[in-house]
Design a protein around this motif. Structure first.
Motif, short mmCIF file in Angstrom:
data_model
loop_
_atom_site.label_atom_id
_atom_site.label_comp_id
_atom_site.label_asym_id
_atom_site.label_seq_id
_atom_site.Cartn_x
_atom_site.Cartn_y
_atom_site.Cartn_z
N VAL A 132 0.68 -1.48 0.07
CA VAL A 132 -0.16 0.38 0.13
C VAL A 132 0.88 0.93 -0.18
N ASN A 549 -4.76 5.50 5.76
CA ASN A 549 -5.13 4.53 4.80
C ASN A 549 -4.62 5.87 3.32
N SER A 585 -2.31 6.26 -3.22
CA SER A 585 -2.95 4.24 -3.15
C SER A 585 -3.70 4.49 -2.26
N TRP A 586 -4.81 3.95 -1.73
CA TRP A 586 -5.95 3.77 -1.05
C TRP A 586 -5.33 1.99 -0.61
N ASP A 587 -5.36 2.42 0.86
CA ASP A 587 -5.57 0.76 1.22
C ASP A 587 -7.00 0.57 2.07
N GLY A 592 -4.59 -3.36 5.02
CA GLY A 592 -3.07 -4.29 4.02
C GLY A 592 -4.11 -5.09 3.05
N LYS A 595 -6.16 -3.22 -1.91
CA LYS A 595 -6.50 -1.55 -2.47
C LYS A 595 -6.26 -0.85 -3.97
N PHE A 597 -4.86 2.80 -6.15
CA PHE A 597 -4.38 2.48 -6.72
C PHE A 597 -4.06 3.05 -8.57
#
Length: 1018
Positions: A132, A549, A585-587, A592, A595, A597
């Motif tokens: 991430v 995040n 990037s978005w968790d 984790g 994602k 992205f």
């Protein structure tokens, strides 16, 4: 158990995926080109320590006020990670694998008070999963993975495991990433750039057993990587540890383990491609030793590989057989010095030098009889390469890596018959004499030594929620070059079929006279000198953790290229090439496992050294044309051979691209040239389904801007260009087709060059004439364009000592009117000097699907352990075909006869009943000819290809730390020999007829072969 511990257990469980997940083509990390990193979250103010027990290397950092920590520039390997606060442990120690170019995320606790955290036992090793912290796209493949599946021992075979990556479709090979041409990629070994800078199609390669891990970057790579609009292959080598190890590996590919290649015949039964006696044979014996020089401080790894390769092949006619032999030894070594826990020094060196001798014999394929030896061809390639890397952890938050290295590539080709024998070739349509053509099979004498000197500095600096990465990269690339054709006069004779009255491709004019059915081109081509190019770049990047995040990646790279003449002056110089990169990037769940992205970036492509050499040196390129008057038989050392009989000369001598002098290059290169660059957009999603299964989907859009190529300018604002006799002439210029060109010329039309003249080549620059030489006006060029659109789907099952599986499907479209700096469909590999823009009509109407367009790509691979000792492996690649175009000769707008997207259908030959003063037939004027368009892909596609590899391996422990292993692999198990490329020349000259050889297969799948690898490690 509190919520923090439940979250930690879930995160650790999902990250323990095994090395199989690392092969998933998902975003990679912000890390150097020969290392990785560990990042994560723990208690605020906790001290986190990583220790590599194999080398004794230890590094500690303190988590910030939010509990974030990062270990940059960690050598690839397995570490133990521990976290503590105020002397109390935070959780238990865990094993962490650091892989090439990846960030491994390890979250240990989550509260500021470590004493409130319950200890958690973790089984297995934490490995890179959903990273991430990154927005790149890459595929990692380790040495251990390769040992379990059938992958041939070369980097190309590793690269094409990645989605959207394929072998080049032309005979000159190479690798195509995401629709790009094969001349747009970069290759690194331990951070050293080993890309062939002469024409950018190839690279230096160490012995395969020297590598530990590969990373194939297919898009979105961060700002420390540049000089590519294709892809990046990044490799790291094996190293030593505190334990002494040694071993051997033997690879066997006997000739009788290779299936027979098919011969290919025309409809009338004539064999046009002879391959039934082609055979490869290879034996490699590798030995290595590694261990400590000083325990916990100084380590070494050294290997030597003896190689015996004895391939043989016949020419297409089956009249010549060449038996090759290569027995050069390959070597590689690394030394790693842990000066202290804050400073590391690494040295790497390897040699890929190879000397091949080809014994050339006359051969009677029909009767399988070997005749006398006629020549020996000597080919030397490769060179020695080395790099030194210094890594310093300056403070808790600031790290530095410095590297200096040298990459050397030699290419020396010559033969015994070079002094007395000319080379002769035909277009395949001329009737052959039944004996060999010319008395040499050596097409040229060339010697080149390319030396790259590279230096770079990379830094990482953590400032709260921001990770700043910045650095400098510089290369000095020098080519010592000497090239000419063999034989008297250094001439190469090409014989072409053409109807009487046909125009030939000679700017000086020429028509095949009555009574002749072809013509001969006698070409003299010589060049020598030393040519240098310098490339430099600065970069800076901010990785901003906007929220726990969401990560934003904001990068900027500034490139500069300076290609110099043989005299050392700047020839093509471009700087201030600003390449922005923006990613996120978005968790999505904060753990984790899932994602979203994206990445938007710009990438610049440098000008290959071949441009300096052939455009900015003392190039002599003379072409003289003669009517073909049949064959004459001569003899050399008892072996007969045929040479063309030269009839009357057709037109004048064409000094095509150089007269042997450097000249005033201001008139031969655009003064304000724009760079070649590509914009790329990627949006993707990745999810871990459980501790073994994951899947991902991504979309990619690429758009290439500009081209740098040679253009034939025939008109300026002062009017058409004329020679001293008042005849039309051409000024060859390296420029941006379809854009404004600025060259040194006559600004006030007084006949004397006195300043820079601007020509908008989208509208101007090419003077047109009718068949009587009357001026008709001017035209411009179409602007080059290329787009690539793709959707990639992938699912992965990680290796758990029982089985592993990876599947990918790529749906893609590659469209435009220019493939890139080479032409695969016309088999032209002179990078940056294609015929696409020689005049406005070569590429006119050339929009469509490009040569590397493959609509569907399906790739499956996996391993299954029958028992702990026996494993089965498989690799299947299913690819749809590539477009087939019918190229014409000539066009409806001009008398020139390059490849074109038009064919002549009426009034192409002679006017019935008309003769000239000599009684020869009179051809139709060019303006009366009737053409029809022959667009890209009009004639369908090559067939789908299927390539299945299978392997079975066996391993047995010998004592505690030793083992013996054997792998038997069969490549192209089904022995599919489908057509991969066809002859796409529909008309080879301006005439009423089309070529009988159009559509014939010219490149096919390699036959089935088997390979046995046996290794013993102690």
């Amino acid at each position: 158990m509190n919520s923090n511990n439940r979250k930690l257990r879930r995160t650790v469980l999902c990250m323990a995926l095994g090395l199989g997940l690392a092969s998933l083509a998902v975003p990679a990390a912000f890390a150097g080109s020969n290392d990785g990193s560990v990042v994560g979250h723990t208690a605020a103010g906790a001290v986190i320590t990583v220790n590599n027990t194999a080398t004794g290397f230890t590094r500690s950092v303190t988590a910030d006020a939010k509990g974030n920590y990062r270990f940059p520039f960690l050598p690839v390997g397995t570490y133990t990670l521990e976290s503590s606060k105020d002397g109390a442990p935070v959780g238990h120690a865990v094993n962490v694998t650091v892989s090439l170019g990846n960030a491994t995320t390890v979250n240990v606790g989550g509260a500021s008070d470590a004493t409130a955290l319950e200890a958690i036992s973790v089984s297995g090793t934490i490995l890179p999963g959903v990273d991430v912290s990154s927005t790149e796209s890459a595929t990692n493949v380790t040495r251990e993975q390769l040992s379990r599946i059938p992958v041939d021992q070369n980097i190309t075979s590793v690269a094409i495991l990645a989605p959207g990556v394929n072998r080049g479709v032309a005979g000159f090979g190479g690798i195509s990433f995401g629709g790009s041409s094969v001349a747009e990629n970069s290759f690194y070994v331990n951070g050293l750039n080993v890309t062939d800078f002469y024409n950018r199609n190839g690279f230096s390669s160490a012995p395969f057993a020297f590598y530990q891990e590969f990373q194939v970057k297919t898009g979105g790579y961060s700002v420390e990587f540049g000089r590519t609009t294709g892809g990046v292959i990044n490799a790291v080598t094996r190293t030593g540890t505190n334990d002494f190890h040694f071993g051997t590996e033997t690879t066997l590919e006997p000739g009788n383990w290779h299936s027979r290649a098919d011969d290919h015949y025309r409809a009338d039964g004539t064999r046009y491609l002879t391959a039934g006696k082609d055979r490869d044979s290879l034996v490699k014996l590798n030995g290595y030793v590694s261990g400590p020089i000083v325990k916990d401080k100084l380590f070494f790894f050294a290997m030597y590989e003896a190689r015996g390769a004895t391939p043989r092949n016949t020419n297409d006619d089956g009249t010549v057989l060449t038996s090759n032999g290569s027995d050069t030894g390959f070597w590689g070594a690394t030394i790693d010095w842990h000066v202290n826990d804050s400073n590391l020094l690494s040295a790497m060196a390897f040699s890929d030098k190879d000397k091949n001798v080809g014994d050339v014999y006359d051969y009677d394929y029909e009767n399988q009889q070997l005749g006398g030896k006629t020549n020996e061809i000597y080919t030397d390639t490769g060179g020695k390469n080395w790099a030194l890397t210094w890594t310093s952890y300056l403070t808790n938050d600031l790290s530095m890596k410095l590297m200096y290295g040298r990459n050397n590539r030699e290419s020396f080709n010559r033969g015994l018959s070079d002094l007395e024998c000319n080379r002769v070739a035909t277009d395949g349509d001329i009737p052959l004499p039944g004996i060999g053509l010319g008395c040499t099979t050596n097409s040229l004498v060339s010697k080149r030594n390319d030396v790259r000197k590279q230096a770079r500095a990379d830094f990482e600096w953590t400032l709260g929620d921001h990770l700043l990465r910045f650095g400098y990269d510089s290369e000095k690339n020098t080519s010592d070059y000497d090239r000419y054709y063999p034989g008297p006069g250094a001439l190469y004779y090409n014989v072409y079929q053409a109807a009487p009255g046909s125009s030939i491709s000679n700017p000086s004019g020429g028509v095949v006279p009555a009574g002749y059915t072809g013509y001969v081109r006698a070409r003299r081509y010589e060049i020598s000198g030393t040519f240098e190019t310098t490339n430099s770049a600065y970069y800076i990047e901010d990785n901003w953790q906007v929220t726990p995040n969401v990560l934003l990646n904001l990068g900027l790279r500034r490139d500069g290229f300076d290609n110099k003449t043989g005299d050392g002056d700047s020839y093509i110089k471009m700087d201030n090439m600003i390449a922005p990169r923006l990613g996120f990037s978005w968790d999505m769940h904060g753990d984790g496992t899932t994602k979203l992205f994206g990445n938007l970036g710009r990438y610049y492509l440098p000008v290959a050294n071949v441009i300096n050499i052939k455009q900015a040196g003392g190039l002599l390129d003379e072409r003289t044309y003669y009517a073909f008057d049949g064959w004459q038989t001569l003899d050399r050392n008892g072996s007969p051979y045929a040479m063309p009989i030269l009839g009357p000369q057709l037109g004048g001598v064409d000094v095509s691209q150089g007269d042997g002098s450097v000249g005033d290059l201001r008139s031969e290169v655009d003064h304000d040239m724009d760079q070649v660059y590509q914009d790329e957009l990627i949006l993707g999603f990745q999810q871990m389904l459980n501790d073994k299964w994951s899947w991902g989907v991504s979309g990619t859009y690429r758009r290439l801007h500009n081209a740098i190529d040679d253009m034939g300018i025939t008109q300026t604002p002062c009017g058409p260009l004329l020679d001293s006799d008042g005849d039309p002439t051409t000024q060859w210029v390296m420029a941006n087709p379809g854009s404004k060109v600025s060259i040194w010329g006559d600004t006030n039309c007084d006949g004397t060059p006195d300043g820079y003249v601007d020509i908008d080549t989208a509208k101007h620059g090419w003077a047109m004439y009718d068949s009587d030489g009357n001026y008709l006006g001017e035209r411009g060029w179409v602007k080059p364009k290329r787009t690539y659109t793709a959707m990639e789907f992938q699912i992965d099952r990680a290796w758990d000592d029982k089985w592993a599986f990876n599947a990918s499907y790529t749906l893609s479209w590659s469209r435009g009117n220019a493939e890139g700096p080479v032409n695969s469909d016309t088999n032209f590999d002179d990078t940056g000097r294609t015929e696409n823009f020689d005049d406005p009509w070569v590429n006119f109407g050339g929009d469509g699907y490009l040569p590397n367009d493959r609509r569907h790509q399906i790739k499956l691979r996996g391993t299954y352990a029958i028992t702990p000792q026996w494993q089965l492996g498989a690799d299947l690649q299913i690819l749809s075909g590539t477009p087939v175009t019918g190229f014409g000769s000539g066009n409806p707008y001009d008398a020139t006869s390059y490849h074109s997207y038009y064919i002549c259908v009426q009034n192409c030959g002679f006017i019935p009943g008309e003769v000239d003063a000599d009684g020869d037939p009179v051809p139709y004027p060019s303006e009366q000819r009737v053409y029809e368009r022959s667009p890209r892909g009009k004639y369908g596609r090559t067939p789908w290809s299927y390539d299945l590899g299978a392997s079975i391996s066996w391993q047995k422990p010998i004592g505690t730390d030793s083992r013996i292993k054997a792998k038997f692999a069969v490549y192209n198990l089904l022995n599919s020999q489908r057509t991969l490329g066809v002859n796409q020349d529909l008309q080879t000259s301006i005439s009423d007829s089309t070529s009988d050889t159009f559509g014939e297969g010219v490149r096919f799948q390699s036959p089935r072969f088997a390979q046995l690898t046996v290794s013993v490690d102690f």
